[in-house]
Design a protein around this motif. Structure first.
Motif, mmCIF file in Angstrom:
data_model
loop_
_atom_site.group_PDB
_atom_site.id
_atom_site.type_symbol
_atom_site.label_atom_id
_atom_site.label_comp_id
_atom_site.label_asym_id
_atom_site.label_seq_id
_atom_site.Cartn_x
_atom_site.Cartn_y
_atom_site.Cartn_z
ATOM 1 N N UNK A 51 0.852 -1.395 0.045
ATOM 2 C CA UNK A 51 0.031 -0.008 -0.070
ATOM 3 C C UNK A 51 0.916 1.140 -0.003
ATOM 4 N N UNK A 52 2.121 1.135 -0.253
ATOM 5 C CA UNK A 52 3.143 2.363 0.039
ATOM 6 C C UNK A 52 2.794 3.316 -1.281
ATOM 7 N N UNK A 53 2.361 2.825 -2.337
ATOM 8 C CA UNK A 53 2.256 3.883 -3.524
ATOM 9 C C UNK A 53 0.488 4.408 -3.174
ATOM 10 N N UNK A 54 -0.367 4.037 -2.284
ATOM 11 C CA UNK A 54 -1.441 4.686 -2.042
ATOM 12 C C UNK A 54 -1.568 5.932 -1.902
ATOM 13 N N UNK A 55 -2.328 6.856 -2.808
ATOM 14 C CA UNK A 55 -2.094 8.385 -2.492
ATOM 15 C C UNK A 55 -3.552 8.869 -3.207
ATOM 16 N N UNK A 56 -3.526 10.204 -2.622
ATOM 17 C CA UNK A 56 -4.835 10.970 -3.267
ATOM 18 C C UNK A 56 -4.758 10.909 -4.827
ATOM 19 N N UNK A 57 -6.182 10.752 -5.051
ATOM 20 C CA UNK A 57 -6.409 10.680 -6.545
ATOM 21 C C UNK A 57 -6.164 9.143 -7.027
ATOM 22 N N UNK A 58 -5.780 8.140 -6.267
ATOM 23 C CA UNK A 58 -6.132 6.905 -6.868
ATOM 24 C C UNK A 58 -7.339 6.245 -6.440
ATOM 25 N N UNK A 59 -7.484 4.959 -6.795
ATOM 26 C CA UNK A 59 -8.745 4.227 -6.794
ATOM 27 C C UNK A 59 -8.375 2.920 -6.010
ATOM 28 N N UNK A 60 -9.556 2.492 -4.963
ATOM 29 C CA UNK A 60 -9.527 1.324 -4.413
ATOM 30 C C UNK A 60 -10.676 0.611 -4.810
ATOM 31 N N UNK A 61 -10.528 -0.565 -5.416
ATOM 32 C CA UNK A 61 -11.808 -1.223 -5.774
ATOM 33 C C UNK A 61 -11.759 -2.293 -4.685
ATOM 34 N N UNK A 62 -13.063 -2.056 -3.797
ATOM 35 C CA UNK A 62 -13.264 -3.143 -2.826
ATOM 36 C C UNK A 62 -13.956 -4.133 -3.199
ATOM 37 N N UNK A 63 -13.857 -5.331 -2.766
ATOM 38 C CA UNK A 63 -14.566 -6.522 -3.205
ATOM 39 C C UNK A 63 -15.007 -7.281 -2.036
ATOM 40 N N UNK A 64 -15.986 -7.799 -2.075
ATOM 41 C CA UNK A 64 -16.570 -8.727 -1.006
ATOM 42 C C UNK A 64 -15.715 -10.023 -1.238
ATOM 43 N N UNK A 65 -15.034 -10.648 -0.386
ATOM 44 C CA UNK A 65 -14.297 -11.737 -0.924
ATOM 45 C C UNK A 65 -15.313 -12.898 -1.099
ATOM 46 N N UNK A 66 -15.000 -13.599 -2.308
ATOM 47 C CA UNK A 66 -15.691 -14.692 -2.388
ATOM 48 C C UNK A 66 -16.910 -14.348 -3.232
ATOM 49 N N UNK A 67 -16.907 -13.202 -3.644
ATOM 50 C CA UNK A 67 -18.110 -12.710 -4.584
ATOM 51 C C UNK A 67 -17.573 -12.069 -6.009
ATOM 52 N N UNK A 68 -18.653 -11.387 -6.467
ATOM 53 C CA UNK A 68 -18.382 -10.396 -7.752
ATOM 54 C C UNK A 68 -18.631 -9.053 -7.152
ATOM 55 N N UNK A 69 -19.177 -8.894 -6.115
ATOM 56 C CA UNK A 69 -19.449 -7.495 -5.912
ATOM 57 C C UNK A 69 -18.411 -6.621 -5.421
ATOM 58 N N UNK A 70 -18.294 -5.515 -6.264
ATOM 59 C CA UNK A 70 -17.254 -4.554 -6.108
ATOM 60 C C UNK A 70 -17.787 -3.268 -6.013
ATOM 61 N N UNK A 71 -17.012 -2.209 -5.403
ATOM 62 C CA UNK A 71 -17.260 -0.990 -5.225
ATOM 63 C C UNK A 71 -16.067 -0.066 -5.313
ATOM 64 N N UNK A 72 -16.011 0.785 -6.191
ATOM 65 C CA UNK A 72 -14.977 1.580 -6.564
ATOM 66 C C UNK A 72 -14.874 3.052 -5.676
ATOM 67 N N UNK A 73 -13.985 3.310 -5.086
ATOM 68 C CA UNK A 73 -13.659 4.642 -4.106
ATOM 69 C C UNK A 73 -12.389 5.509 -4.748
ATOM 70 N N UNK A 74 -12.523 6.721 -4.517
ATOM 71 C CA UNK A 74 -11.488 7.543 -4.983
ATOM 72 C C UNK A 74 -10.803 8.060 -3.586
ATOM 73 N N UNK A 75 -9.507 7.712 -3.875
ATOM 74 C CA UNK A 75 -8.534 8.161 -2.397
ATOM 75 C C UNK A 75 -8.623 9.689 -2.395
ATOM 76 N N UNK A 76 -8.945 10.142 -1.275
ATOM 77 C CA UNK A 76 -8.849 11.591 -1.138
ATOM 78 C C UNK A 76 -7.712 12.015 -0.303
ATOM 79 N N UNK A 77 -7.205 11.216 0.829
ATOM 80 C CA UNK A 77 -6.166 11.585 1.402
ATOM 81 C C UNK A 77 -5.537 10.117 2.144
ATOM 82 N N UNK A 78 -4.429 10.033 2.389
ATOM 83 C CA UNK A 78 -3.674 9.001 3.294
ATOM 84 C C UNK A 78 -3.018 9.428 4.384
ATOM 85 N N UNK A 79 -3.228 9.107 5.540
ATOM 86 C CA UNK A 79 -2.474 9.635 6.713
ATOM 87 C C UNK A 79 -2.028 8.454 7.732
#
Length: 121
Positions: free
Chosen positions: A37-65
């Motif tokens: 996760x070292x390169x995770x930064x504002x402007x990036x995208x995270x695609x969350x997935x419920x393990x074992x399913x095809x359900x995903x949800x994309x979010x924009x990274x606004x800040x990492x502290x």
């Protein structure tokens, strides 16, 4: 020329937290400071997935502290942003049930997120 395309990080998420992200009510994701996760930064995208399913949800990274541990993170960010349905102490216990002490010792990341459907509007 350098590639400026933001990386998409694929991360698993438990159903209860996935639903809060998809509803737009969870605005801080908590993770251990793993090297991948070292390169995770504002402007990036995270695609969350419920393990074992095809359900995903994309979010924009606004800040990492970065924080030294979960308790400092919850104190600094406010527990309601990580899970508006649980108290500070409940969230701390939940995080420590997921991550053993040696993982927490790596440090904690507060990742401010915005659900992609909210970004598009």
């Amino acid at each position: 020329m350098a590639d400026t395309t933001a990386r998409v990080h694929d991360l698993n998420l438990y159903r209860q937290y996935f639903d809060l992200v998809a509803a737009g009510t969870k605005t801080i994701e908590v993770r251990v400071k793993y090297p991948h996760l070292a390169d995770l930064a504002a402007g990036g995208t995270i695609r969350f997935r419920i393990k074992g399913t095809d359900e995903t949800c994309d979010v924009e990274v606004k800040r990492v502290t970065e924080y030294p541990d979960f308790e400092a993170l919850l104190d600094g960010e406010g527990a309601a942003h990580g899970n508006p349905t649980a108290t500070h102490d409940q969230q701390l216990a939940n995080l420590r049930a997921i991550y053993p002490p040696e993982k927490e010792a790596l440090g904690a990341l507060a990742i401010e997120i915005q659900y992609a459907a909210d970004v598009a509007t």
